[in-house]
Design a protein around this motif. Sequence first.
Motif, short mmCIF file in Angstrom:
data_model
loop_
_atom_site.label_atom_id
_atom_site.label_comp_id
_atom_site.label_asym_id
_atom_site.label_seq_id
_atom_site.Cartn_x
_atom_site.Cartn_y
_atom_site.Cartn_z
N VAL A 10 9.13 -70.28 -40.85
CA VAL A 10 8.04 -70.89 -41.62
C VAL A 10 6.96 -69.86 -41.89
O VAL A 10 6.44 -69.76 -43.02
CB VAL A 10 7.46 -72.12 -40.88
N LEU A 11 6.61 -69.05 -40.88
CA LEU A 11 5.62 -67.99 -41.06
C LEU A 11 6.07 -67.02 -42.14
O LEU A 11 5.29 -66.65 -43.02
CB LEU A 11 5.39 -67.26 -39.73
N PHE A 12 7.34 -66.62 -42.09
CA PHE A 12 7.90 -65.73 -43.11
C PHE A 12 7.75 -66.35 -44.50
O PHE A 12 7.30 -65.69 -45.44
CB PHE A 12 9.37 -65.44 -42.82
N CYS A 13 8.08 -67.62 -44.63
CA CYS A 13 7.99 -68.31 -45.93
C CYS A 13 6.55 -68.43 -46.41
O CYS A 13 6.28 -68.31 -47.61
CB CYS A 13 8.65 -69.67 -45.86
N GLY A 80 6.92 -62.27 -35.06
CA GLY A 80 5.97 -62.83 -36.03
C GLY A 80 5.35 -61.75 -36.89
O GLY A 80 5.14 -61.93 -38.09
N ALA A 81 5.04 -60.60 -36.27
CA ALA A 81 4.47 -59.48 -37.02
C ALA A 81 5.43 -59.02 -38.11
O ALA A 81 5.04 -58.81 -39.26
CB ALA A 81 4.11 -58.33 -36.08
N LEU A 82 6.69 -58.88 -37.75
CA LEU A 82 7.70 -58.44 -38.73
C LEU A 82 7.93 -59.49 -39.81
O LEU A 82 8.04 -59.16 -40.99
CB LEU A 82 9.01 -58.11 -38.01
N ALA A 83 7.98 -60.75 -39.41
CA ALA A 83 8.17 -61.83 -40.39
C ALA A 83 7.02 -61.87 -41.39
O ALA A 83 7.25 -61.97 -42.61
CB ALA A 83 8.30 -63.18 -39.67
#
Length: 191
Positions: A10-13, A80-83
Amino acid sequence: MKQRIRDIAVLFCEFLQFGLFTFGGGWSIIAQMQKLYVEQKHVITSEELLDLTSVGRSLPGTMIGNVAVLYGYRVYGIAGALAALFGMVIPPMAVLSIITLFYTLFQQNPWVAAAMAGVRTAVVPIMLSAVLAMLKSAFRFPPCYAVALVTLVLYLFFNVNCVYLVLVGVVCGVVIAEYYERKGDANHGAH
Protein backbone atom coordinates in the motif's frame (compact mmCIF):
# COMPACT_ATOMS: atom_id res chain seq x y z
CA MET A 1 3.85 -11.12 8.11
CA LYS A 2 1.21 -11.02 5.33
CA GLN A 3 -0.28 -7.83 6.81
CA ARG A 4 3.15 -6.18 6.84
CA ILE A 5 3.68 -7.08 3.18
CA ARG A 6 0.24 -5.66 2.34
CA ASP A 7 1.03 -2.47 4.26
CA ILE A 8 4.34 -2.06 2.42
CA ALA A 9 2.56 -2.70 -0.91
CA VAL A 10 0.00 0.00 0.00
CA LEU A 11 2.86 2.38 0.84
CA PHE A 12 4.46 1.61 -2.53
CA CYS A 13 1.16 2.32 -4.31
CA GLU A 14 0.64 5.58 -2.40
CA PHE A 15 4.09 6.83 -3.41
CA LEU A 16 3.54 5.51 -6.93
CA GLN A 17 0.41 7.68 -7.03
CA PHE A 18 2.35 10.69 -5.68
CA GLY A 19 4.99 10.20 -8.35
CA LEU A 20 2.45 9.72 -11.12
CA PHE A 21 -0.17 12.36 -10.38
CA THR A 22 1.68 15.14 -8.58
CA PHE A 23 3.25 17.83 -10.73
CA GLY A 24 5.62 20.54 -9.59
CA GLY A 25 8.30 18.60 -7.78
CA GLY A 26 9.00 18.05 -4.13
CA TRP A 27 6.85 20.71 -2.51
CA SER A 28 3.67 19.66 -4.27
CA ILE A 29 4.37 16.06 -3.21
CA ILE A 30 4.86 17.27 0.37
CA ALA A 31 1.40 18.88 0.07
CA GLN A 32 -0.06 15.52 -0.96
CA MET A 33 1.75 13.77 1.91
CA GLN A 34 0.35 16.41 4.28
CA LYS A 35 -3.16 15.75 3.04
CA LEU A 36 -2.90 11.93 3.14
CA TYR A 37 -0.68 11.14 6.13
CA VAL A 38 -1.40 14.11 8.40
CA GLU A 39 -4.99 15.12 7.67
CA GLN A 40 -6.65 11.87 6.49
CA LYS A 41 -4.75 8.94 8.04
CA HIS A 42 -3.26 10.77 11.06
CA VAL A 43 -0.10 8.66 10.78
CA ILE A 44 2.21 11.60 11.50
CA THR A 45 1.82 15.19 12.61
CA SER A 46 2.54 18.30 10.56
CA GLU A 47 5.54 18.89 12.78
CA GLU A 48 6.90 15.41 12.04
CA LEU A 49 6.39 15.91 8.29
CA LEU A 50 8.20 19.23 8.55
CA ASP A 51 11.06 17.51 10.39
CA LEU A 52 11.29 14.87 7.65
CA THR A 53 11.26 17.62 5.02
CA SER A 54 13.95 19.62 6.83
CA VAL A 55 16.22 16.60 7.10
CA GLY A 56 15.44 15.60 3.51
CA ARG A 57 16.45 19.07 2.27
CA SER A 58 19.65 18.97 4.29
CA LEU A 59 20.88 15.67 2.82
CA PRO A 60 22.56 15.24 -0.56
CA GLY A 61 20.26 14.22 -3.42
CA THR A 62 16.72 15.20 -4.22
CA MET A 63 14.63 16.43 -1.33
CA ILE A 64 11.57 14.36 -2.17
CA GLY A 65 13.57 11.18 -2.68
CA ASN A 66 15.13 11.73 0.74
CA VAL A 67 11.74 12.46 2.33
CA ALA A 68 10.27 9.31 0.75
CA VAL A 69 13.10 7.19 2.15
CA LEU A 70 12.86 8.82 5.59
CA TYR A 71 9.09 8.41 5.77
CA GLY A 72 9.15 4.84 4.46
CA TYR A 73 11.87 3.92 6.93
CA ARG A 74 9.96 5.58 9.77
CA VAL A 75 6.84 3.49 9.18
CA TYR A 76 8.20 0.14 7.87
CA GLY A 77 11.98 0.12 8.17
CA ILE A 78 14.27 -0.62 5.24
CA ALA A 79 11.53 -2.34 3.22
CA GLY A 80 9.32 0.74 3.64
CA ALA A 81 12.16 3.05 2.62
CA LEU A 82 12.73 1.08 -0.58
CA ALA A 83 9.01 0.83 -1.34
CA ALA A 84 8.48 4.57 -0.92
CA LEU A 85 11.57 5.46 -2.95
CA PHE A 86 10.82 3.14 -5.86
CA GLY A 87 7.15 4.09 -5.82
CA MET A 88 8.17 7.74 -6.01
CA VAL A 89 10.72 7.45 -8.82
CA ILE A 90 9.22 4.87 -11.20
CA PRO A 91 6.48 7.12 -12.69
CA PRO A 92 8.64 10.19 -13.40
CA MET A 93 11.43 7.98 -14.71
CA ALA A 94 9.00 6.32 -17.13
CA VAL A 95 7.53 9.65 -18.24
CA LEU A 96 10.99 11.17 -18.70
CA SER A 97 12.09 8.16 -20.72
CA ILE A 98 9.14 8.63 -23.09
CA ILE A 99 9.63 12.38 -23.32
CA THR A 100 13.33 11.91 -24.03
CA LEU A 101 12.54 9.58 -26.91
CA PHE A 102 10.11 12.05 -28.44
CA TYR A 103 11.61 15.33 -27.19
CA THR A 104 11.76 17.14 -30.50
CA LEU A 105 8.14 16.25 -31.30
CA PHE A 106 6.96 17.42 -27.86
CA GLN A 107 9.06 20.58 -28.00
CA GLN A 108 7.46 21.80 -31.23
CA ASN A 109 3.88 20.83 -30.35
CA PRO A 110 1.80 23.91 -29.32
CA TRP A 111 -0.68 21.70 -27.41
CA VAL A 112 2.07 20.28 -25.23
CA ALA A 113 3.51 23.77 -24.63
CA ALA A 114 0.05 25.05 -23.63
CA ALA A 115 -0.51 22.06 -21.33
CA MET A 116 2.83 22.66 -19.61
CA ALA A 117 1.95 26.33 -19.08
CA GLY A 118 -1.33 25.22 -17.49
CA VAL A 119 0.44 22.72 -15.25
CA ARG A 120 2.84 25.43 -14.05
CA THR A 121 -0.04 27.72 -13.08
CA ALA A 122 -1.75 24.95 -11.12
CA VAL A 123 1.42 23.91 -9.28
CA VAL A 124 2.06 27.25 -7.55
CA PRO A 125 -1.14 27.22 -5.44
CA ILE A 126 -0.54 23.57 -4.52
CA MET A 127 2.96 24.37 -3.28
CA LEU A 128 1.73 27.43 -1.40
CA SER A 129 -0.95 25.37 0.35
CA ALA A 130 1.74 22.94 1.55
CA VAL A 131 3.87 25.77 2.87
CA LEU A 132 0.94 27.43 4.63
CA ALA A 133 -0.23 24.15 6.18
CA MET A 134 3.25 23.47 7.53
CA LEU A 135 3.71 27.03 8.80
CA LYS A 136 0.71 26.59 11.08
CA SER A 137 2.53 23.94 13.09
CA ALA A 138 6.14 24.48 12.07
CA PHE A 139 7.30 26.72 14.87
CA ARG A 140 6.86 25.79 18.51
CA PHE A 141 8.23 29.11 19.75
CA PRO A 142 7.53 32.67 18.52
CA PRO A 143 11.21 33.62 17.91
CA CYS A 144 11.37 30.88 15.27
CA TYR A 145 9.36 33.12 12.93
CA ALA A 146 12.06 35.79 13.21
CA VAL A 147 14.80 33.24 12.51
CA ALA A 148 12.89 32.03 9.44
CA LEU A 149 12.47 35.60 8.18
CA VAL A 150 16.13 36.47 8.73
CA THR A 151 17.34 33.32 6.96
CA LEU A 152 14.97 34.00 4.06
CA VAL A 153 16.34 37.53 3.70
CA LEU A 154 19.93 36.27 3.94
CA TYR A 155 19.23 33.71 1.24
CA LEU A 156 17.25 35.91 -1.17
CA PHE A 157 19.09 39.21 -0.89
CA PHE A 158 22.59 38.38 0.35
CA ASN A 159 23.10 35.03 -1.41
CA VAL A 160 24.23 33.27 1.79
CA ASN A 161 25.02 29.59 1.24
CA CYS A 162 22.27 27.19 2.34
CA VAL A 163 24.73 25.21 4.46
CA TYR A 164 25.37 28.26 6.61
CA LEU A 165 21.66 28.97 6.88
CA VAL A 166 20.98 25.42 8.05
CA LEU A 167 23.76 25.79 10.65
CA VAL A 168 22.28 29.12 11.79
CA GLY A 169 18.88 27.41 12.08
CA VAL A 170 20.34 24.57 14.14
CA VAL A 171 22.13 26.92 16.54
CA CYS A 172 19.11 29.21 16.88
CA GLY A 173 16.79 26.23 17.36
CA VAL A 174 18.94 24.84 20.16
CA VAL A 175 19.26 28.24 21.86
CA ILE A 176 15.54 29.02 21.57
CA ALA A 177 14.46 25.57 22.79
CA GLU A 178 16.90 25.76 25.70
CA TYR A 179 15.61 29.22 26.64
CA TYR A 180 11.98 28.12 26.62
CA GLU A 181 12.80 24.91 28.46
CA ARG A 182 14.55 26.84 31.22
CA LYS A 183 11.76 29.42 31.26
CA GLY A 184 9.21 26.59 31.59
CA ASP A 185 11.25 24.96 34.37
CA ALA A 186 11.49 28.31 36.19
CA ASN A 187 7.72 28.81 35.85
CA HIS A 188 7.03 25.28 37.08
CA GLY A 189 9.44 25.74 39.99
CA ALA A 190 7.67 28.94 41.08
CA HIS A 191 4.31 27.15 41.39
